[in-house]
Write a protein that holds these residues in place. Structure first.
Motif, mmCIF file in Angstrom:
data_model
loop_
_atom_site.group_PDB
_atom_site.id
_atom_site.type_symbol
_atom_site.label_atom_id
_atom_site.label_comp_id
_atom_site.label_asym_id
_atom_site.label_seq_id
_atom_site.Cartn_x
_atom_site.Cartn_y
_atom_site.Cartn_z
ATOM 1 N N PRO A 165 48.256 -7.282 147.105
ATOM 2 C CA PRO A 165 48.480 -8.423 148.013
ATOM 3 C C PRO A 165 49.522 -9.396 147.466
ATOM 4 N N GLU A 166 49.944 -10.300 148.324
ATOM 5 C CA GLU A 166 50.837 -11.373 147.894
ATOM 6 C C GLU A 166 50.075 -12.321 146.964
ATOM 7 N N ARG A 167 50.841 -13.052 146.182
ATOM 8 C CA ARG A 167 50.229 -14.051 145.316
ATOM 9 C C ARG A 167 49.560 -15.114 146.180
ATOM 10 N N LYS A 168 48.262 -15.363 145.937
ATOM 11 C CA LYS A 168 47.492 -16.266 146.788
ATOM 12 C C LYS A 168 47.706 -17.729 146.410
ATOM 13 N N TYR A 169 47.833 -17.991 145.100
ATOM 14 C CA TYR A 169 47.977 -19.378 144.633
ATOM 15 C C TYR A 169 49.298 -19.531 143.883
ATOM 16 N N GLY A 170 49.988 -20.644 144.135
ATOM 17 C CA GLY A 170 51.207 -20.948 143.399
ATOM 18 C C GLY A 170 52.354 -20.011 143.723
ATOM 19 N N LYS A 171 53.409 -20.135 142.943
ATOM 20 C CA LYS A 171 54.603 -19.322 143.139
ATOM 21 C C LYS A 171 54.682 -18.249 142.063
ATOM 22 N N VAL A 193 42.073 -10.833 131.211
ATOM 23 C CA VAL A 193 42.872 -11.449 132.275
ATOM 24 C C VAL A 193 44.007 -12.253 131.640
ATOM 25 N N ALA A 194 45.255 -11.849 131.918
ATOM 26 C CA ALA A 194 46.421 -12.569 131.411
ATOM 27 C C ALA A 194 46.722 -13.744 132.338
ATOM 28 N N CYS A 195 46.664 -14.957 131.807
ATOM 29 C CA CYS A 195 46.789 -16.169 132.632
ATOM 30 C C CYS A 195 48.054 -16.955 132.273
ATOM 31 N N TYR A 196 48.913 -17.146 133.244
ATOM 32 C CA TYR A 196 50.070 -18.021 133.094
ATOM 33 C C TYR A 196 50.362 -18.641 134.454
ATOM 34 N N ILE A 236 42.012 -18.854 138.746
ATOM 35 C CA ILE A 236 41.045 -18.404 137.741
ATOM 36 C C ILE A 236 39.608 -18.502 138.247
ATOM 37 N N ILE A 237 39.264 -19.595 138.930
ATOM 38 C CA ILE A 237 37.881 -19.770 139.400
ATOM 39 C C ILE A 237 37.506 -18.670 140.382
ATOM 40 N N GLU A 238 38.409 -18.376 141.339
ATOM 41 C CA GLU A 238 38.121 -17.295 142.283
ATOM 42 C C GLU A 238 38.096 -15.951 141.566
ATOM 43 N N MET A 239 38.999 -15.761 140.621
ATOM 44 C CA MET A 239 39.011 -14.524 139.840
ATOM 45 C C MET A 239 37.671 -14.318 139.150
ATOM 46 N N VAL A 251 43.052 -14.881 128.678
ATOM 47 C CA VAL A 251 44.080 -15.181 127.685
ATOM 48 C C VAL A 251 45.040 -16.201 128.279
ATOM 49 N N ASN A 252 44.927 -17.434 127.817
ATOM 50 C CA ASN A 252 45.813 -18.506 128.271
ATOM 51 C C ASN A 252 47.107 -18.422 127.465
ATOM 52 N N ASP A 253 48.143 -17.851 128.078
ATOM 53 C CA ASP A 253 49.399 -17.590 127.375
ATOM 54 C C ASP A 253 50.278 -18.838 127.371
ATOM 55 N N ASN A 254 49.686 -19.928 126.826
ATOM 56 C CA ASN A 254 50.360 -21.230 126.741
ATOM 57 C C ASN A 254 50.846 -21.697 128.112
ATOM 58 N N SER A 255 49.974 -21.580 129.085
ATOM 59 C CA SER A 255 50.313 -21.975 130.449
ATOM 60 C C SER A 255 50.514 -23.489 130.534
ATOM 61 N N PRO A 256 51.559 -23.942 131.230
ATOM 62 C CA PRO A 256 51.833 -25.389 131.298
ATOM 63 C C PRO A 256 50.894 -26.143 132.233
ATOM 64 N N ASP A 257 50.068 -25.431 133.006
ATOM 65 C CA ASP A 257 49.144 -26.113 133.913
ATOM 66 C C ASP A 257 47.803 -26.337 133.205
ATOM 67 N N ASP A 258 46.719 -26.506 133.957
ATOM 68 C CA ASP A 258 45.403 -26.793 133.373
ATOM 69 C C ASP A 258 44.542 -25.540 133.220
ATOM 70 N N SER A 259 45.164 -24.391 133.005
ATOM 71 C CA SER A 259 44.406 -23.147 132.828
ATOM 72 C C SER A 259 43.414 -23.274 131.674
ATOM 73 N N PHE A 260 43.830 -23.922 130.593
ATOM 74 C CA PHE A 260 42.957 -24.093 129.432
ATOM 75 C C PHE A 260 41.660 -24.794 129.811
ATOM 76 N N GLU A 261 41.750 -25.902 130.531
ATOM 77 C CA GLU A 261 40.558 -26.667 130.903
ATOM 78 C C GLU A 261 39.665 -25.882 131.854
ATOM 79 N N VAL A 262 40.280 -25.111 132.752
ATOM 80 C CA VAL A 262 39.497 -24.308 133.694
ATOM 81 C C VAL A 262 38.710 -23.238 132.944
ATOM 82 N N ILE A 263 39.363 -22.560 131.999
ATOM 83 C CA ILE A 263 38.689 -21.529 131.201
ATOM 84 C C ILE A 263 37.570 -22.145 130.372
ATOM 85 N N LYS A 264 37.832 -23.297 129.802
ATOM 86 C CA LYS A 264 36.826 -23.981 128.995
ATOM 87 C C LYS A 264 35.592 -24.331 129.826
#
Length: 650
Positions: A528-534, A340-343, A349-352, A372-385
């Motif tokens: 489908p349309e993007r469910k979360y964020g822009k 899963v490519a995450c940015y 991520i949790i629903e995924m 794969v947390n592609d240096n996302s500026p949000d808290d993706s790292f903490e969620v994956i952890k």
């Protein structure tokens, strides 16, 4: 108190067992765990049917091929006694030669190199009687080794490495060449489990050639051999190899009639003339005299008694679905790794994870999920952890900067070891539920199953632009690119291996996926349309995607540029000749004024700029490739809620 109990309490702790999900490793771990809690199991795929009742805190799920994983565990528990039961290739379906050597030799050598300067009391390595190869009839320890398979060669090489570390470097290690071990929790596909299953029904399974012989040794005697090795290990034994068997030559014929007597089976056994495996030998039995003398050990369980113990255990554990476990062991059930490519996908991520897990559990496959947390500026790292802490099937990869989704997929593919991978964007626009259809097509024999976006939940104009892109891309490309097929796909490992052979830095996954070929098919779905964020996409980014695809998989722009240039050159020659003729024949009728010159100059000038731009795109791609920079950089890995650095891994 038995001798085994006493030996366990004498072991220097903490104790670490590598390959603890296997038959010998799991039983050794569970026996020690009955008497002390400072024993830890290392497994590759988490808990299996042998370790279901073991506390999570005593199990580490890591890939020992990556030495950084081992270093992480070692630094965490600092073991003094290590029992190494890690192995690959002992069974006929374990045919990957690269993985045989990578597991049995390369990973093992990295571990020894790391441990050489550490404080270790004993390192007991599970070797194999296969090391003797063709010389398999009661060889002594210094007999000639004649390996007859990749597995055999790898174990011989490991034995040589052990001798070097023990004799030359003084490392406290020995090698146990184990013969045909059997007992409770043995692999269901093996001979004795099949015999026990048939004996419950008062029947025989089919047997191989009746003259083939083996040295059957009960699991408790093998466990005792490991314990004695550690307790009585002295410096003069460092680096040595020892035979672990009963010394009894038991033919398949005599074995079958012993089974008949023990379990009161009325029918007679039937034999074939075949061998079980292509590398099987007729006589394969041990000479364990040296180990008996040196380590005060002897086998205590007769074959008759061991069969009864195994039978009684099986009756007491009817809840274990042997047929299911056998299929699992034979790899009849395929394994899948989702990448899963995450940015900027923190909220998705949790629903995924929930939806992916539900799909894989419903399919009843072995699975892993790599985020794969592609240096996302949000808290993706903490969620994956956080997810990885509660789910041992999850691995997280952190990139040092944003390298893009294409490199995120490649990063995950490089560490995936399943039978297939599934590529998904982390924004849930690739519905995990479609994987069920991918899986069905895969089982029908298709090597690549890609998602076909028949409709997108987006404005009509943007949907039209996307459809137009795929058709233009297909028109320009020198390979057949499926229409409306994004990265969302299931790819068999043989196709993955070839994709990873394509070392281009400007990767375009859906193009490379088509390039490698194999048997491919599409599965239609609504995106489908993007469910979360822009969305991180834009019109300009889509232009870049188009350029990436066209300039990676098409020489047509260069051909068009040449042909158009040749056409214009031809036209200009014709026009020049006409003007010259008019000047000679009728000077007054020849074109006059600057307008034609200006228009011609602008036209040809713009064409030159356009042509230079096309050349520039190709040159820039060449420049990117020849720089040979790493396509991405892994900053760290996440496993079981912990983060640790990864050095020098591309």
């Amino acid at each position: 108190m038995t001798k085994i109990d006493t030996y366990i309490k004498k072991l220097d702790g903490p104790i670490l067992i590598l390959g603890a999900s296997g038959f010998v490793g799991s039983q050794l771990f569970k026996k020690i765990f009955q008497f002390r809690e400072d024993v830890y199991a290392l497994t590759k795929n988490g808990k299996n049917w042998r370790l279901e009742d073991v506390p999570n805190e005593n199990i580490f799920t890591i890939d020992l091929i990556d030495i950084n994983h081992f270093k992480f565990v070692f630094d965490k528990i600092n073991p003094l006694t290590i029992f190494d039961c890690m192995s690959y290739g002992a069974y006929h379906f374990e045919e990957n030669a690269d993985l045989i050597y990578e597991t049995n030799l390369i990973a093992f050598s990295r571990i020894l190199d790391f441990l050489n300067n550490k404080k270790i009391s004993s390192y007991i390595h599970a070797g194999s009687s296969s090391e003797y190869g063709l010389n398999s009839s009661a060889p002594v320890e210094n007999s000639t080794l004649s390996p007859n398979s990749h597995y055999s060669v790898s174990k011989v090489a490991a034995g040589a490495l052990i001798k070097f570390y023990g004799k030359t470097l003084g490392f406290p290690i020995i090698n146990l060449r184990i013969y045909s071990v059997y007992g409770p929790y043995e692999e269901p596909a093996r001979l004795i489990p099949n015999v026990i299953e048939a004996a419950i029904q008062k029947k025989f399974p089919p047997f191989v050639n009746k003259n083939i012989s083996r040295d059957f040794i009960f699991i408790d005697d093998v466990i005792n051999a490991f314990l004695c090795s550690s307790i009585y290990l002295s410096s003069d034994s460092y680096g040595e190899s020892y035979n672990i068997g009963t010394g009894n030559k038991t033919t398949i014929e005599s074995f079958s009639y012993l089974v008949k007597d023990v379990f009161k089976i009325k029918q007679n056994p039937k034999f074939s003339s075949r061998k079980n495996n292509k590398w099987d030998l007729s006589d394969w039995y041990a000479n364990p005299k040296l180990f008996k003398k040196k380590f005060h050990w002897k086998p205590l369980v007769s074959l008759e008694e061991g069969l009864k113990k195994t039978f009684d255990w099986r009756i007491q554990h009817k809840n274990i679905n042997y047929q299911k476990e056998s299929k699992l062991f034979k790899k009849e059930k395929k394994s899948i790794t989702a990448i899963v490519a995450c940015y900027k996908d923190e909220d998705a991520i949790i629903e995924m994870h929930s939806r992916l897990t539900s799909v894989f559990l419903e399919l009843k496959v072995n699975y892993k999920i790599i985020y794969v947390n592609d240096n996302s500026p949000d808290d993706s790292f903490e969620v994956i952890k956080k997810i990885s802490k509660s789910d041992s099937s999850v691995i997280g990869i952190n990139h040092s900067r944003n390298f893009g989704s294409q490199m995120a997929f490649r990063s995950g593919m490089e560490i995936a070891d399943s039978d297939a991978v599934v590529l998904l964007d982390g924004d849930l626009q690739d519905p995990p539920e479609v994987i069920t259809e991918f899986y069905e097509k895969w089982n029908l024999g298709f090597d690549v199953v890609y998602g076909e976006r028949v409709k997108r939940e987006m404005p009509f104009f943007m949907d039209l632009i996307y459809k137009l892109f795929y058709r233009v891309f297909t028109f320009f490309s020198y390979i057949k690119i499926p229409h409306d097929a994004g990265d969302f796909s299931l790819i068999d490992k043989k196709a993955v291996n070839w994709i990873l052979q394509c070392n281009e830095k400007d990767l375009f996954v859906r193009g490379i996926r088509a390039y490698v070929g194999f048997k491919q098919i599409g599965v239609k779905y609504i995106r489908p349309e993007r469910k979360y964020g822009k969305s991180t996409n834009s019109f300009l980014k889509n232009i870049e995607w188009a350029k990436k695809g066209i300039f990676s998989f098409s020489n047509l722009p260069l051909s068009v540029m040449f042909n158009f240039g040749f056409l214009l050159f031809s036209i200009s020659i014709i026009i020049s000749l006409v003007v010259i003729l008019l000047k000679i024949i009728d000077p007054e009728s020849a074109p006059k004024g600057i307008t034609l010159i200006l228009l011609s100059g602008i036209f040809f000038g713009s064409m030159n700029f356009f042509a230079a731009g096309i050349l520039g795109e190709y040159i820039s791609k060449i420049l990117l490739e020849v720089k040979n920079r790493p396509p991405f950089i892994k900053k760290s890995l996440i496993k079981n809620g912990n983060e640790y650095n990864v050095d020098n891994i591309k």
